[in-house]
Design an enzyme around this catalytic site. Structure first.
Site, PDB file in Angstrom:
ATOM      1  CG  ASP A 150      48.361  43.777  27.445  1.00  0.00           C
ATOM      2  OD1 ASP A 150      47.206  43.844  27.882  1.00  0.00           O
ATOM      3  OD2 ASP A 150      49.272  44.578  27.766  1.00  0.00           O
TER       4      ASP A 150
ATOM      5  CE  LYS B  80      46.045  37.266  30.772  1.00  0.00           C
ATOM      6  NZ  LYS B  80      47.065  38.165  30.238  1.00  0.00           N
TER       7      LYS B  80
ATOM      8  N   GLY C  53      42.200  43.721  30.558  1.00  0.00           N
ATOM      9  CA  GLY C  53      41.433  43.994  29.335  1.00  0.00           C
ATOM     10  C   GLY C  53      41.542  42.787  28.436  1.00  0.00           C
ATOM     11  CG  HIS C  54      41.055  39.231  29.482  1.00  0.00           C
ATOM     12  ND1 HIS C  54      40.815  38.351  30.489  1.00  0.00           N
ATOM     13  CD2 HIS C  54      42.304  39.694  29.705  1.00  0.00           C
ATOM     14  CE1 HIS C  54      41.862  38.278  31.287  1.00  0.00           C
ATOM     15  NE2 HIS C  54      42.781  39.096  30.822  1.00  0.00           N
TER      16      HIS C  54
ATOM     17  CD  GLN D 196      46.236  42.306  35.863  1.00  0.00           C
ATOM     18  OE1 GLN D 196      46.036  41.553  36.800  1.00  0.00           O
ATOM     19  NE2 GLN D 196      45.286  43.012  35.322  1.00  0.00           N
TER      20      GLN D 196
HETATM   21  P1  IMP Z   1      48.040  48.480  38.060  1.00  0.00           P
HETATM   22  O1  IMP Z   1      47.719  47.029  37.977  1.00  0.00           O
HETATM   23  O2  IMP Z   1      47.010  49.369  37.458  1.00  0.00           O
HETATM   24  O3  IMP Z   1      48.421  48.886  39.453  1.00  0.00           O
HETATM   25  O4  IMP Z   1      49.360  48.739  37.184  1.00  0.00           O
HETATM   26  C1  IMP Z   1      50.620  48.197  37.526  1.00  0.00           C
HETATM   27  C2  IMP Z   1      51.398  47.774  36.280  1.00  0.00           C
HETATM   28  O5  IMP Z   1      50.756  46.665  35.683  1.00  0.00           O
HETATM   29  C3  IMP Z   1      51.455  48.855  35.195  1.00  0.00           C
HETATM   30  O6  IMP Z   1      52.699  48.710  34.511  1.00  0.00           O
HETATM   31  C4  IMP Z   1      50.343  48.475  34.241  1.00  0.00           C
HETATM   32  O7  IMP Z   1      50.543  48.948  32.936  1.00  0.00           O
HETATM   33  C5  IMP Z   1      50.432  46.951  34.315  1.00  0.00           C
HETATM   34  N1  IMP Z   1      49.164  46.291  34.020  1.00  0.00           N
HETATM   35  C6  IMP Z   1      48.072  46.201  34.828  1.00  0.00           C
HETATM   36  N2  IMP Z   1      47.102  45.496  34.240  1.00  0.00           N
HETATM   37  C7  IMP Z   1      47.573  45.110  33.049  1.00  0.00           C
HETATM   38  C8  IMP Z   1      47.042  44.309  31.994  1.00  0.00           C
HETATM   39  O8  IMP Z   1      45.926  43.788  32.042  1.00  0.00           O
HETATM   40  N3  IMP Z   1      47.850  44.134  30.911  1.00  0.00           N
HETATM   41  C9  IMP Z   1      49.102  44.644  30.845  1.00  0.00           C
HETATM   42  N4  IMP Z   1      49.648  45.383  31.810  1.00  0.00           N
HETATM   43  C10 IMP Z   1      48.893  45.611  32.908  1.00  0.00           C
END
Ligand code: IMP
Length: 417
Positions: free
Chosen positions: A13, A16, A40-41, A217
């Protein structure tokens, strides 16, 4: 061939999407190498907000090809929704190409993800998008790849096997299965729709004159280098690029680390500079810190320099983009964590304490705030002196140039130094 990569330096977040959108004016191809619908971009077109999850931000430019690499996990239902959304904003989906070797997230994976979070005593706080279970199948060599979507019978049989495995290992129940009947129908239809975009992306990737790689991420969510087990299941750090796309290590010219002017985290896990006071609330409200994918409030805290230094080391960033500087506009005093203390021991290196991360006390240096608006400022010289000092101070600690500074959500709210 020039190749640049944009990578999240913190916990995701960082903004990017906006930087990719800005730099994609110079490139012919934008490629994603990991993650999936968990990302989520947020980008803006003619002041309209668009949130992209799986489609690279290069879609904002009609002449830019967008590649979804083999290291990604693709959710067909969500991808079709995204197709519709970008089309409704007047953008074309004709330039979107999916690697034949990308793995596919099914409704079964999403059920497993949600169920496992419900049952766990040590919840990760996943996005519930089935990311972990899809990567588990991949590494277990039981995955469904996008090339499997080109043969309906084969796809049906693979989904059947996946369902039986999930049922027999009690990861899902028959009631669960009944509850997603419609979703499974939608899944097969969506697979059909996206199959037109599945191709050998290698000639486009390696034939590009100017390629931009878009990370999702962030480094501290990296399965290998993040705050394990509170991480995602892929490698957002620069190491993931080579396997997630099929690009040799020695090809990448420019590695750009994206850092917010403060720190946020969504989901569970340690966060040394997290604020539980008014300042934290202020960052959350002014920064509109709510997840672009799940809407969850993001945890907020001060800039963490040892974390940023670790991230620079892991990724080899040669430059930094600092985003959301304007969110600090109203603060009287701003803090920067310069060092950690853990069990009486001090260190400026995150790696020293990475496995005791929930037991760290941050040591701060206070710097004065600038107390005036920086929104929309385009030139470094026009920034208030104290904002310049904040940026130069961080640059000095990190020994890495801050070349872009974002001063608002719009495409042009950016300082290029
Ligand atoms: P997952 O990727 O859904 O398995 O989540 C694993 C961890 O990564 C959790 O803490 C999510 O909140 C975090 N996470 C996954 N995708 C994002 C992102 O795009 N931005 C911020 N945190 C993320």
């Amino acid at each position: 061939m020039a190749i640049s990569a944009i990578i999240g330096g913190q916990w995701g977040d960082e903004g990017k999407g906006k930087v990719v959108d800005l730099l994609s004016s110079e490139v012919d191809v934008v490629a994603r190498y990991q993650g999936g619908a968990n990302a989520g971009h947020t980008v803006y077109k003619d002041n309209q907000k668009i949130v992209l999850h799986q489609i690279p931000s290069g879609v904002m430019r009609d002449d830019c090809k967008c590649l979804l690499g083999n290291g990604m996990v693709i959710d067909p239902i969500e991808l079709v929704e995204e197709f519709e959304n970008v089309k409704s904003k007047g953008l074309t989906i004709n330039n979107i190409f999916i690697s034949m070797n990308a793995h596919i997230t099914s409704p079964i994976h999403k059920l497993i993800d949600v169920n496992s979070e419900k049952k766990s005593n040590n919840k990760i706080g996943t996005t519930g998008k089935g990311i972990g279970p899809t990567y588990v199948d991949k590494y277990n060599r039981k995955g469904i790849r996008s090339c499997d979507l080109l043969d309906n019978e084969n796809l049906k049989s693979k989904i059947e096997k996946q369902t039986n495995r999930a049922l027999s290992s009690h990861q899902i129940s028959t009631d669960d299965l009944n509850s997603i009947k419609n979703e499974l129908d939608m899944f097969f239809k969506a697979c059909n729709t996206i199959s037109k975009h599945i191709t050998d992306i290698m000639p486009i990737l390696h034939g590009s004159d100017n390629l931009l790689i878009e990370g999702a991420q962030g480094t501290l969510l990296d399965i290998d280098h993040g705050t394990y087990p509170f991480v995602t299941s892929s490698n957002p750090s620069s190491g993931g690029i080579t396997t997630g796309l099929g690009l040799p290590l020695n090809k990448i010219d420019r590695l750009i680390g994206i850092f917010k002017a403060y720190t946020t985290r969504v989901g569970n896990g340690p966060f040394p500079t997290e604020l539980f006071d008014e300042d934290g609330e202020k960052l959350q409200n002014i920064g509109k810190e709510f997840g672009a994918t799940t809407g969850r409030p993001r945890r907020c805290g001060w800039f963490d320099a040892p974390l940023a230094k670790y991230s620079i080391m892991i990724n080899g960033f040669n430059e930094i983009t600092m985003t959301k500087l304007d969110i600090l506009d109203e603060f009287e005093e701003i803090k920067v964590c310069t060092e950690y203390e853990c069990n009486g021991e001090k260190s400026k290196n995150l790696s020293t304490f990475i496995n005791q991360f929930d037991n760290i006390t941050p040591i701060y240096k206070s710097v004065p705030g600038w107390k005036c608006s920086t929104v929309g400022i385009n030139s470094f010289d026009d920034l208030p002196e104290k904002a310049k000092e904040y940026i130069c101070y961080i640059e000095e600690i990190l020994h890495t140039p801050i070349k872009h500074i974002s001063t608002g959500p719009k495409r042009n709210d950016m300082i290029i130094r």
